[in-house]
Design a protein around this motif. Structure first.
Motif, PDB file in Angstrom:
ATOM      1  N   VAL A 223     -14.257   0.524   2.266  1.00 45.01           N
ATOM      2  CA  VAL A 223     -14.114   0.634   3.353  1.00 45.01           C
ATOM      3  C   VAL A 223     -13.404   2.132   2.933  1.00 45.01           C
ATOM      4  O   VAL A 223     -13.535   3.470   3.477  1.00 45.01           O
ATOM      5  N   GLU A 224     -12.201   1.931   1.589  1.00 44.38           N
ATOM      6  CA  GLU A 224     -12.334   3.390   0.644  1.00 44.38           C
ATOM      7  C   GLU A 224     -13.320   4.594  -0.369  1.00 44.38           C
ATOM      8  O   GLU A 224     -13.134   5.259  -0.292  1.00 44.38           O
ATOM      9  N   HIS A 225     -14.035   3.606   0.095  1.00 44.70           N
ATOM     10  CA  HIS A 225     -15.306   4.306  -0.870  1.00 44.70           C
ATOM     11  C   HIS A 225     -16.555   5.161   0.186  1.00 44.70           C
ATOM     12  O   HIS A 225     -15.891   6.097  -0.329  1.00 44.70           O
TER      13      HIS A 225
ATOM     14  N   ALA B  76     -10.160   4.284  -7.906  1.00 42.85           N
ATOM     15  CA  ALA B  76      -9.136   3.338  -7.474  1.00 42.85           C
ATOM     16  C   ALA B  76      -7.395   3.467  -6.810  1.00 42.85           C
ATOM     17  O   ALA B  76      -7.329   3.843  -5.371  1.00 42.85           O
ATOM     18  N   GLU B  77      -7.101   4.429  -7.492  1.00 48.00           N
ATOM     19  CA  GLU B  77      -5.831   4.758  -6.352  1.00 48.00           C
ATOM     20  C   GLU B  77      -6.315   6.062  -5.475  1.00 48.00           C
ATOM     21  O   GLU B  77      -5.620   6.801  -4.817  1.00 48.00           O
TER      22      GLU B  77
ATOM     23  N   ILE C 114      -6.604   8.151  -0.109  1.00 50.85           N
ATOM     24  CA  ILE C 114      -7.623   9.202   0.530  1.00 50.85           C
ATOM     25  C   ILE C 114      -7.691   8.212   2.246  1.00 50.85           C
ATOM     26  O   ILE C 114      -7.335   8.948   2.978  1.00 50.85           O
ATOM     27  N   THR C 115      -7.942   7.245   1.636  1.00 52.51           N
ATOM     28  CA  THR C 115      -8.339   6.283   2.730  1.00 52.51           C
ATOM     29  C   THR C 115      -6.648   5.917   4.055  1.00 52.51           C
ATOM     30  O   THR C 115      -6.460   6.077   5.193  1.00 52.51           O
TER      31      THR C 115
ATOM     32  N   GLY D  87       3.447   6.551 -13.260  1.00 51.80           N
ATOM     33  CA  GLY D  87       3.741   7.010 -11.625  1.00 51.80           C
ATOM     34  C   GLY D  87       2.697   5.946 -11.092  1.00 51.80           C
ATOM     35  O   GLY D  87       2.481   7.569  -9.973  1.00 51.80           O
ATOM     36  N   LYS D  88       1.955   5.591 -11.081  1.00 47.39           N
ATOM     37  CA  LYS D  88       0.937   5.390 -10.521  1.00 47.39           C
ATOM     38  C   LYS D  88       0.859   3.864  -9.253  1.00 47.39           C
ATOM     39  O   LYS D  88       2.308   4.068  -9.413  1.00 47.39           O
ATOM     40  N   PHE D  89       0.800   4.079  -8.289  1.00 48.71           N
ATOM     41  CA  PHE D  89       1.385   2.462  -7.532  1.00 48.71           C
ATOM     42  C   PHE D  89       0.008   2.140  -6.262  1.00 48.71           C
ATOM     43  O   PHE D  89      -0.455   2.445  -5.541  1.00 48.71           O
TER      44      PHE D  89
END
Length: 220
Positions: A173-175, A116-117, A122-123, A158-160
């Motif tokens: 859309v992200e996929h 997911a992150e 990428i999007t 370190g994830k956001f």
């Protein structure tokens, strides 16, 4: 009174391809996009079993089978395939139900291996480089993109990651973007053909969200 336009007014330009993704669960949403030879993504359809009323998400009186038939019919129309495929989470609900022939025929969910992150980042790059566009008749996906929220601080790892709320249209859309879709034809010779169609029909530009310099889409 102005004339209402939709994706029915479009023609897939030569050398372009169709891509799609879906988020399946209590809230269902599928997105259909065109990909240009320049690797730009144009989201031209959204199919959801919900809407927003007064800023609150509400389910429509639409069964899983009804949603599948409507979404699948449009995919068959654009792709000319009898077994259309769409990207989705690996743990998506209703994979078996959607593969069945009931309600118009099979709809195949392709499990994405991209987290997911990573999909969100990428999007974000697509938006910052002006490589993604939303058709002006979309309502749910632009709203969810504009209202996407992120935590104030990254996690200990370190994830956001983007907060998972009211994002059932933004997820597809992200996929789509995460797959870095491309066509067999190279170059940008026909890049403006879809834009020209929409500008003539709508007399306004497509919605292109995200501004250079923004660390993320939506709200921090």
């Amino acid at each position: 009174m102005g004339v209402a336009f939709s994706s029915d007014d479009l023609v897939l330009p030569d050398g372009w391809r169709v891509t799609a993704a879906a988020d399946t669960g209590t809230f269902l949403c599928g997105a259909i996009g065109f990909v240009s030879p320049a690797k730009h993504v144009y989201i031209i359809e959204e199919h959801a079993n919900y809407h927003y009323a007064g800023g609150v998400i509400e389910l429509l009186d639409l069964s899983l089978g009804q949603w599948k038939r409507a979404f699948r019919n449009r995919l068959v129309f654009w792709t000319k395939r009898s077994r259309p495929t769409v990207w989705a989470d690996a743990n998506s609900q209703f994979k078996t139900e959607l593969r069945r022939r009931e309600h118009g025929g099979p709809l195949i969910l392709l499990p994405s291996k991209i987290g997911a992150e990573a999909r969100t980042e990428i999007t974000r790059e697509y938006f910052l480089h002006g490589a993604i566009w939303y058709a002006p008749w979309l309502t749910i996906i632009p709203r969810e993109t504009e209202n996407a929220r992120y935590p104030e601080h990254e996690t200990a790892g370190g994830k956001f990651a983007r907060l998972k709320e009211d994002d059932h249209g933004l997820d597809p859309v992200e996929h789509i973007c995460a797959q870095h879709p491309r066509t067999k034809q190279k170059g940008a010779a026909t890049q403006e053909s879809l834009l020209d169609q929409l500008l003539r029909a709508q007399r306004s530009p497509l919605a292109q969200l995200g501004r250079p310099g923004d660390p993320h889409l939506g709200k921090l």
